[in-house]
Design a protein around this motif. Structure first.
Motif, PDB file in Angstrom:
ATOM      1  N   ALA A  16       0.721  -1.026  -0.054  1.00 42.17           N
ATOM      2  CA  ALA A  16      -0.054   0.131   0.030  1.00 42.17           C
ATOM      3  C   ALA A  16       0.876   1.127  -0.054  1.00 42.17           C
ATOM      4  O   ALA A  16       0.594   2.280  -0.787  1.00 42.17           O
ATOM      5  CB  ALA A  16      -0.938  -0.008   1.276  1.00 42.17           C
ATOM      6  N   ASN A  17       2.072   1.249   0.868  1.00 39.26           N
ATOM      7  CA  ASN A  17       2.774   2.406   0.873  1.00 39.26           C
ATOM      8  C   ASN A  17       3.623   2.608  -0.432  1.00 39.26           C
ATOM      9  O   ASN A  17       3.506   3.699  -0.935  1.00 39.26           O
ATOM     10  CB  ASN A  17       3.898   2.118   1.869  1.00 39.26           C
ATOM     11  CG  ASN A  17       3.166   2.357   3.488  1.00 39.26           C
ATOM     12  OD1 ASN A  17       2.098   3.006   3.479  1.00 39.26           O
ATOM     13  ND2 ASN A  17       3.942   1.811   4.434  1.00 39.26           N
ATOM     14  N   ILE A  18       4.065   1.489  -1.114  1.00 39.74           N
ATOM     15  CA  ILE A  18       4.571   1.602  -2.431  1.00 39.74           C
ATOM     16  C   ILE A  18       3.761   2.251  -3.581  1.00 39.74           C
ATOM     17  O   ILE A  18       3.951   3.224  -4.168  1.00 39.74           O
ATOM     18  CB  ILE A  18       5.243   0.250  -3.017  1.00 39.74           C
ATOM     19  CG1 ILE A  18       6.251  -0.029  -2.001  1.00 39.74           C
ATOM     20  CG2 ILE A  18       5.640   0.335  -4.632  1.00 39.74           C
ATOM     21  CD1 ILE A  18       7.360   0.616  -1.911  1.00 39.74           C
ATOM     22  N   LEU A  19       2.423   1.732  -3.368  1.00 38.08           N
ATOM     23  CA  LEU A  19       1.399   2.093  -4.372  1.00 38.08           C
ATOM     24  C   LEU A  19       1.026   3.602  -4.163  1.00 38.08           C
ATOM     25  O   LEU A  19       0.653   4.418  -5.068  1.00 38.08           O
ATOM     26  CB  LEU A  19       0.151   1.239  -4.082  1.00 38.08           C
ATOM     27  CG  LEU A  19       0.357  -0.033  -5.163  1.00 38.08           C
ATOM     28  CD1 LEU A  19      -0.864  -0.858  -4.963  1.00 38.08           C
ATOM     29  CD2 LEU A  19       0.535  -0.007  -6.699  1.00 38.08           C
ATOM     30  N   ARG A  20       0.901   3.976  -2.939  1.00 41.17           N
ATOM     31  CA  ARG A  20       0.376   5.456  -2.498  1.00 41.17           C
ATOM     32  C   ARG A  20       1.675   6.415  -2.985  1.00 41.17           C
ATOM     33  O   ARG A  20       1.499   7.386  -3.421  1.00 41.17           O
ATOM     34  CB  ARG A  20       0.254   5.438  -0.783  1.00 41.17           C
ATOM     35  CG  ARG A  20      -0.043   6.726  -0.529  1.00 41.17           C
ATOM     36  CD  ARG A  20      -0.487   6.832   1.151  1.00 41.17           C
ATOM     37  NE  ARG A  20      -1.314   5.869   1.379  1.00 41.17           N
ATOM     38  CZ  ARG A  20      -0.987   4.836   2.312  1.00 41.17           C
ATOM     39  NH1 ARG A  20       0.320   4.723   2.835  1.00 41.17           N
ATOM     40  NH2 ARG A  20      -1.801   3.914   2.622  1.00 41.17           N
ATOM     41  N   LEU A  21       2.901   5.851  -2.798  1.00 40.81           N
ATOM     42  CA  LEU A  21       3.980   6.926  -3.078  1.00 40.81           C
ATOM     43  C   LEU A  21       4.034   6.856  -4.629  1.00 40.81           C
ATOM     44  O   LEU A  21       4.471   8.022  -5.286  1.00 40.81           O
ATOM     45  CB  LEU A  21       5.169   6.224  -2.682  1.00 40.81           C
ATOM     46  CG  LEU A  21       6.708   7.241  -3.010  1.00 40.81           C
ATOM     47  CD1 LEU A  21       6.509   8.531  -2.390  1.00 40.81           C
ATOM     48  CD2 LEU A  21       7.908   6.452  -2.354  1.00 40.81           C
ATOM     49  N   ALA A  22       3.932   5.888  -5.357  1.00 40.53           N
ATOM     50  CA  ALA A  22       3.829   5.824  -6.718  1.00 40.53           C
ATOM     51  C   ALA A  22       2.599   6.918  -7.423  1.00 40.53           C
ATOM     52  O   ALA A  22       2.858   7.298  -8.536  1.00 40.53           O
ATOM     53  CB  ALA A  22       3.926   4.471  -7.333  1.00 40.53           C
ATOM     54  N   ASN A  23       1.710   6.976  -6.658  1.00 38.45           N
ATOM     55  CA  ASN A  23       0.656   7.603  -7.257  1.00 38.45           C
ATOM     56  C   ASN A  23       0.668   9.094  -6.484  1.00 38.45           C
ATOM     57  O   ASN A  23      -0.171   9.821  -6.937  1.00 38.45           O
ATOM     58  CB  ASN A  23      -0.625   7.091  -6.833  1.00 38.45           C
ATOM     59  CG  ASN A  23      -1.106   5.715  -7.836  1.00 38.45           C
ATOM     60  OD1 ASN A  23      -1.260   5.996  -8.856  1.00 38.45           O
ATOM     61  ND2 ASN A  23      -1.090   4.516  -7.198  1.00 38.45           N
ATOM     62  N   SER A  24       1.767   9.381  -5.770  1.00 37.85           N
ATOM     63  CA  SER A  24       1.705  10.810  -5.350  1.00 37.85           C
ATOM     64  C   SER A  24       2.195  11.773  -6.338  1.00 37.85           C
ATOM     65  O   SER A  24       2.594  11.438  -7.640  1.00 37.85           O
ATOM     66  CB  SER A  24       3.049  10.980  -4.038  1.00 37.85           C
ATOM     67  OG  SER A  24       4.082  10.663  -4.776  1.00 37.85           O
ATOM     68  N   HIS A  26       4.305  13.677  -6.516  1.00 39.21           N
ATOM     69  CA  HIS A  26       6.014  13.970  -6.721  1.00 39.21           C
ATOM     70  C   HIS A  26       6.471  13.248  -8.007  1.00 39.21           C
ATOM     71  O   HIS A  26       7.109  13.837  -8.656  1.00 39.21           O
ATOM     72  CB  HIS A  26       6.542  13.327  -5.544  1.00 39.21           C
ATOM     73  CG  HIS A  26       8.010  13.332  -5.754  1.00 39.21           C
ATOM     74  ND1 HIS A  26       9.032  14.181  -5.417  1.00 39.21           N
ATOM     75  CD2 HIS A  26       9.010  12.198  -5.957  1.00 39.21           C
ATOM     76  CE1 HIS A  26      10.038  14.054  -5.664  1.00 39.21           C
ATOM     77  NE2 HIS A  26      10.236  12.773  -5.958  1.00 39.21           N
ATOM     78  N   PHE A  27       5.791  12.371  -8.341  1.00 47.84           N
ATOM     79  CA  PHE A  27       6.000  11.595  -9.694  1.00 47.84           C
ATOM     80  C   PHE A  27       5.343  11.995 -10.889  1.00 47.84           C
ATOM     81  O   PHE A  27       5.666  11.743 -12.034  1.00 47.84           O
ATOM     82  CB  PHE A  27       5.962   9.962  -9.418  1.00 47.84           C
ATOM     83  CG  PHE A  27       7.090   9.452  -8.601  1.00 47.84           C
ATOM     84  CD1 PHE A  27       7.951   9.321  -8.877  1.00 47.84           C
ATOM     85  CD2 PHE A  27       6.753   9.036  -7.281  1.00 47.84           C
ATOM     86  CE1 PHE A  27       9.222   8.829  -7.916  1.00 47.84           C
ATOM     87  CE2 PHE A  27       7.608   8.786  -6.363  1.00 47.84           C
ATOM     88  CZ  PHE A  27       8.817   8.466  -6.797  1.00 47.84           C
ATOM     89  N   GLY A  28       4.297  12.870 -10.691  1.00 45.92           N
ATOM     90  CA  GLY A  28       3.702  13.449 -11.706  1.00 45.92           C
ATOM     91  C   GLY A  28       2.930  12.633 -12.915  1.00 45.92           C
ATOM     92  O   GLY A  28       2.739  12.651 -13.906  1.00 45.92           O
ATOM     93  N   VAL A  29       2.607  11.193 -12.415  1.00 43.85           N
ATOM     94  CA  VAL A  29       2.214  10.260 -13.283  1.00 43.85           C
ATOM     95  C   VAL A  29       0.584  10.604 -13.613  1.00 43.85           C
ATOM     96  O   VAL A  29      -0.256  10.945 -12.898  1.00 43.85           O
ATOM     97  CB  VAL A  29       2.146   8.818 -12.665  1.00 43.85           C
ATOM     98  CG1 VAL A  29       1.655   7.898 -13.610  1.00 43.85           C
ATOM     99  CG2 VAL A  29       3.328   8.370 -12.422  1.00 43.85           C
ATOM    100  N   SER A  30       0.276  10.774 -14.897  1.00 43.43           N
ATOM    101  CA  SER A  30      -0.941  11.286 -15.419  1.00 43.43           C
ATOM    102  C   SER A  30      -2.049  10.077 -15.053  1.00 43.43           C
ATOM    103  O   SER A  30      -3.249  10.460 -15.141  1.00 43.43           O
ATOM    104  CB  SER A  30      -1.290  11.689 -16.803  1.00 43.43           C
ATOM    105  OG  SER A  30      -0.843  10.579 -17.832  1.00 43.43           O
ATOM    106  N   SER A  31      -1.927   8.842 -15.200  1.00 41.72           N
ATOM    107  CA  SER A  31      -2.962   8.016 -14.887  1.00 41.72           C
ATOM    108  C   SER A  31      -2.380   7.167 -13.508  1.00 41.72           C
ATOM    109  O   SER A  31      -1.313   7.221 -13.117  1.00 41.72           O
ATOM    110  CB  SER A  31      -2.911   7.042 -15.941  1.00 41.72           C
ATOM    111  OG  SER A  31      -1.711   6.263 -16.162  1.00 41.72           O
ATOM    112  N   LYS A  32      -3.493   6.705 -13.024  1.00 43.35           N
ATOM    113  CA  LYS A  32      -3.258   5.779 -11.576  1.00 43.35           C
ATOM    114  C   LYS A  32      -2.314   4.691 -11.794  1.00 43.35           C
ATOM    115  O   LYS A  32      -2.626   3.905 -12.767  1.00 43.35           O
ATOM    116  CB  LYS A  32      -4.803   5.388 -11.101  1.00 43.35           C
ATOM    117  CG  LYS A  32      -4.384   4.922  -9.662  1.00 43.35           C
ATOM    118  CD  LYS A  32      -5.542   4.545  -8.996  1.00 43.35           C
ATOM    119  CE  LYS A  32      -5.607   3.922  -7.690  1.00 43.35           C
ATOM    120  NZ  LYS A  32      -6.903   3.579  -6.768  1.00 43.35           N
ATOM    121  N   VAL A  33      -1.431   4.483 -10.914  1.00 39.84           N
ATOM    122  CA  VAL A  33      -0.501   3.152 -11.036  1.00 39.84           C
ATOM    123  C   VAL A  33      -1.317   2.399 -10.220  1.00 39.84           C
ATOM    124  O   VAL A  33      -1.512   2.712  -8.769  1.00 39.84           O
ATOM    125  CB  VAL A  33       0.737   3.768 -10.265  1.00 39.84           C
ATOM    126  CG1 VAL A  33       1.795   2.277 -10.418  1.00 39.84           C
ATOM    127  CG2 VAL A  33       1.385   4.539 -11.259  1.00 39.84           C
TER     128      VAL A  33
END
Length: 65
Positions: A16-24, A26-33
């Motif tokens: 959950a922490n990894i997914l939360r961070l990847a979706n923060s 900070h990483f500016g990803v346009s779609s949900k990881v």
């Protein structure tokens, strides 16, 4: 990466922490990881290693106190 993904599946809290961070922002990803594999690839192995070590240390310190 596949081996890391398999290990993460055994630790829901860390996953959950990894997914939360990847979706923060900070990483500016346009779609949900949504996958652990994609999240680890996005974070990079070095950053993932740091997160995993920190999580392990937190669990260890909680047991000591």
């Amino acid at each position: 990466i596949n081996e890391i993904e398999n290990v993460l599946r055994q630790d829901p809290g860390l996953s959950a922490n990894i997914l939360r961070l990847a979706n923060s922002a900070h990483f500016g990803v346009s779609s949900k990881v949504g996958s652990l594999k994609k999240a680890v690839m996005l974070l990079g192995l070095k950053r993932f290693e740091q997160i995993a070590i920190s999580a392990y240390m937190n669990k260890t310190m909680d047991k000591v106190s």
